[in-house]
Design an enzyme around this catalytic site. Structure first.
Site, PDB file in Angstrom:
ATOM      1  N   GLN A  52     -10.137  -0.001  -9.816  1.00  0.00           N
ATOM      2  CA  GLN A  52      -9.345   1.206  -9.539  1.00  0.00           C
ATOM      3  C   GLN A  52      -7.887   0.836  -9.309  1.00  0.00           C
ATOM      4  OE1 GLN A  52     -11.903   3.954  -6.816  1.00  0.00           O
ATOM      5  NE2 GLN A  52     -12.587   1.862  -6.526  1.00  0.00           N
ATOM      6  N   CYS A  80      12.369   7.605 -24.111  1.00  0.00           N
ATOM      7  CA  CYS A  80      11.685   7.325 -25.370  1.00  0.00           C
ATOM      8  C   CYS A  80      12.712   7.082 -26.486  1.00  0.00           C
ATOM      9  CB  CYS A  80      10.774   8.487 -25.748  1.00  0.00           C
ATOM     10  SG  CYS A  80       9.971   8.252 -27.347  1.00  0.00           S
ATOM     11  N   SER A  94     -13.522   1.656  -0.891  1.00  0.00           N
ATOM     12  CA  SER A  94     -14.289   2.609  -0.087  1.00  0.00           C
ATOM     13  C   SER A  94     -14.990   3.630  -0.969  1.00  0.00           C
ATOM     14  CB  SER A  94     -13.362   3.334   0.894  1.00  0.00           C
ATOM     15  OG  SER A  94     -12.782   2.389   1.763  1.00  0.00           O
ATOM     16  N   CYS A 142       5.502   7.862 -23.938  1.00  0.00           N
ATOM     17  CA  CYS A 142       6.446   8.968 -23.853  1.00  0.00           C
ATOM     18  C   CYS A 142       5.713  10.236 -23.424  1.00  0.00           C
ATOM     19  CB  CYS A 142       7.100   9.177 -25.214  1.00  0.00           C
ATOM     20  SG  CYS A 142       8.096  10.676 -25.307  1.00  0.00           S
ATOM     21  N   ASN A 189     -16.901  -5.494   1.649  1.00  0.00           N
ATOM     22  CA  ASN A 189     -15.817  -4.572   1.998  1.00  0.00           C
ATOM     23  C   ASN A 189     -15.530  -4.665   3.492  1.00  0.00           C
ATOM     24  OD1 ASN A 189     -13.986  -2.531   1.195  1.00  0.00           O
ATOM     25  ND2 ASN A 189     -15.311  -0.945   2.048  1.00  0.00           N
ATOM     26  N   ASP A 196       0.840  -1.187   0.000  1.00  0.00           N
ATOM     27  CA  ASP A 196       0.000   0.000   0.000  1.00  0.00           C
ATOM     28  C   ASP A 196       0.881   1.244   0.000  1.00  0.00           C
ATOM     29  OD1 ASP A 196      -1.601   2.183   0.634  1.00  0.00           O
ATOM     30  OD2 ASP A 196      -3.038   0.903   1.690  1.00  0.00           O
ATOM     31  N   PHE A 197       0.733   2.046  -1.035  1.00  0.00           N
ATOM     32  CA  PHE A 197       1.661   3.182  -1.138  1.00  0.00           C
ATOM     33  C   PHE A 197       1.409   4.232  -0.079  1.00  0.00           C
ATOM     34  CE2 PHE A 197      -1.826   4.977  -3.552  1.00  0.00           C
ATOM     35  CZ  PHE A 197      -1.741   6.329  -3.329  1.00  0.00           C
ATOM     36  N   CYS A 249       6.167  12.649 -26.968  1.00  0.00           N
ATOM     37  CA  CYS A 249       5.563  12.307 -28.263  1.00  0.00           C
ATOM     38  C   CYS A 249       4.445  11.276 -28.145  1.00  0.00           C
ATOM     39  CB  CYS A 249       6.628  11.796 -29.234  1.00  0.00           C
ATOM     40  SG  CYS A 249       7.145  10.089 -28.924  1.00  0.00           S
ATOM     41  N   ASP A 264      -2.617  -2.933 -10.673  1.00  0.00           N
ATOM     42  CA  ASP A 264      -1.684  -4.063 -10.547  1.00  0.00           C
ATOM     43  C   ASP A 264      -1.846  -5.114 -11.643  1.00  0.00           C
ATOM     44  OD1 ASP A 264      -4.006  -5.503  -9.708  1.00  0.00           O
ATOM     45  OD2 ASP A 264      -3.652  -4.866  -7.643  1.00  0.00           O
TER      46      ASP A 264
HETATM   47 ZN   LIG Z   1       8.943  10.323 -27.416  1.00  0.00          ZN
END
Ligand SMILES: [Zn+2]
Length: 456
Positions: free
Chosen positions: A127, A177, A223, A153, A246, A54-55, A156, A130
């Site tokens: 959402q 790129c 949630s 990129c 949940n 979990d970030f 571009c 992963d």
């Molecule tokens: Zn590019």
């Protein structure tokens, strides 16, 4: 711009009312059998058991990144496109940890995949980024916040498969790129939706079509605090049955049946009840039994025995707080869970004033309704009991406040009529919305009208 996009951009759809004729687990099983166009909304909760870090967690990736990148203001900044342009390294360090190919799908992913195989799935809107839905074989998938499957990129827009940048990411080299070799900003950014970016057009196209076809909505492990995905339940025809699976309730939405607890545990029980091919997905052969009696509060124990349980609970709450506290703690509003404690005929525990109780600050406020704290008794405790006795009562108070889900026997779930089920792993909710848009752009608690974000 489609009508669906206009709706989510300018208006708040009216809140759906709960259907009175759909309430029970049996109703859910019947609906799963009968429905042919099920719309499943998923969030971080379906990937927790896969080990996806979990970030947002305080001791998770962010804590480690903050050491190497002291100017990273908060976990969300990893997904802030402006920050990314200045310094893409924190994001790519995170990307390495959750890059596709390192994790296996959960029972929830397999459950959705089975619906797809049985031609019951209208669409899975996830959402998560992963890509575990694809690993599980879900074909009818919309990744609302994009995914690591491709990278583009910044300059571009040249798009490549995730395999093309895998080596760079694993070597912690910022991928560049191939078509813009001389432009420093030509970074190959995985196609996940950052703050301030729009959701994929595919999301809007699919939703426009699906909202009129869906015959059952199931929300699993989310949630639904992040728009516009959070608007889906109120945007589809209100007579379409809605089920929540949940850890916590979602007070801003009305579901017909609420199955609260560990999503894998609940899905396992559903698969047992559905039978047929679904039964092959069961990871636990144990069938759960229903109780309608609240589990009793724990018997009194001396403080020495009480400590481990309390510490455990405190850690759990700490974890929950760190995971959910995306806004400042002062902005959180806890909703006391009345159903968990109301009507309990056991004498309420003695109160425990914060100033004098060890570790009390880690207790979950939502588990202690105001009526559990009679002021006269508090004064009496302060003045008439010895310090030791007081400390003992403090611990007892905390133990007795342990949530129902932790007091359930193994293999049991609690049914609270008309439509509320508590399984192991249920959590108490915080009711704030996550504020989005550019980091720091919002200061009030009004949920945004449109949303572009990453929600792991
Ligand atoms: Zn590019």
């Amino acid at each position: 711009m489609t009508l669906w996009q206009i709706i989510i951009n300018i208006s708040e759809p009216p809140k759906r009312k709960k259907r009175k004729d759909i309430n029970t687990l049996e109703d859910v099983v019947r609906l799963l059998h009968e429905s042919k166009r099920i719309l499943v909304l998923t969030g971080a909760g379906v990937s927790v058991s896969c080990g996806i870090p979990d970030f947002r967690s305080r001791d998770g990736i962010y804590a480690r990144l903050a050491v190497d990148f002291p100017d990273l203001p908060d976990p969300q900044a990893m997904f802030d496109i402006e920050y990314f342009r200045r310094d893409p390294r924190p994001f790519f360090k995170f990307a390495k940890e959750i890059y596709p190919g390192q994790f296996q799908p959960s029972p929830c992913h397999k459950f959705i995949s089975m619906m797809d195989k049985q031609k019951k799935l209208l669409r899975n809107y996830t959402q998560n980024i992963d890509t575990l839905e694809q690993v599980a074989g879900v074909q009818r998938i919309i990744q609302c916040h994009g995914s690591f499957a491709t990278a583009s990129c910044l300059v571009c827009k040249h798009k490549v498969d995730c395999e093309a940048v895998r080596e760079d990411i694993f070597n912690q080299v910022v991928p560049h790129c191939p078509r813009c070799p001389d432009i420093p900003l030509a970074i190959m950014k995985p196609d996940i939706v950052f703050f301030g970016e729009n959701l994929p057009e595919m999301f809007h196209r699919a939703m426009k079509q699906d909202k009129d076809e869906v015959d059952l909505l199931i929300v699993i492990g989310s949630s639904l605090k992040v728009r516009p995905v959070a608007l889906i339940p109120n945007s589809i025809p209100h007579e379409v049955p809605q089920v929540l699976i949940n850890r916590e309730q979602l007070p801003h939405l009305n579901f017909d049946v609420e199955l609260l607890g560990d999503c894998d545990v609940i899905v396992n029980e559903l698969c047992h009840r559905l039978g047929g091919d679904f039964e092959q997905l069961c990871f636990n052969t144990l069938r759960l039994t229903e109780t309608t009696d609240k589990p009793p509060r724990l018997p009194e124990q001396p403080p020495s025995e009480a400590l481990p349980a309390s510490s455990d609970a405190a850690q759990e709450e700490q974890k929950q707080h760190s995971t959910d506290s995306v806004t400042k703690p002062s902005e959180e509003t806890h909703s006391p869970n009345v159903t968990d404690t109301a009507g309990n005929n056991v004498t309420p525990p003695e109160p425990c004033p914060n100033a004098q109780c060890p570790s009390e600050e880690t207790a979950e406020p939502s588990e202690l309704p105001a009526e559990d704290v009679p002021k006269e008794e508090a004064a009496e405790v302060k003045s008439h009991t010895s310090n030791l006795e007081f400390r003992r009562r403090c611990w007892m108070s905390r133990i007795n406040r342990s949530p129902i889900s932790k007091r359930l026997e193994t293999g049991q779930y609690l049914f609270q009529a008309p439509n509320h089920y508590i399984f192991h792993g249920r959590r108490h909710n915080t009711t704030h919305f996550i504020q989005r848009g550019r980091v720091g752009a919002q200061t009030d608690n009004t949920p945004e009208k449109t949303q572009s974000t990453v929600h792991l």
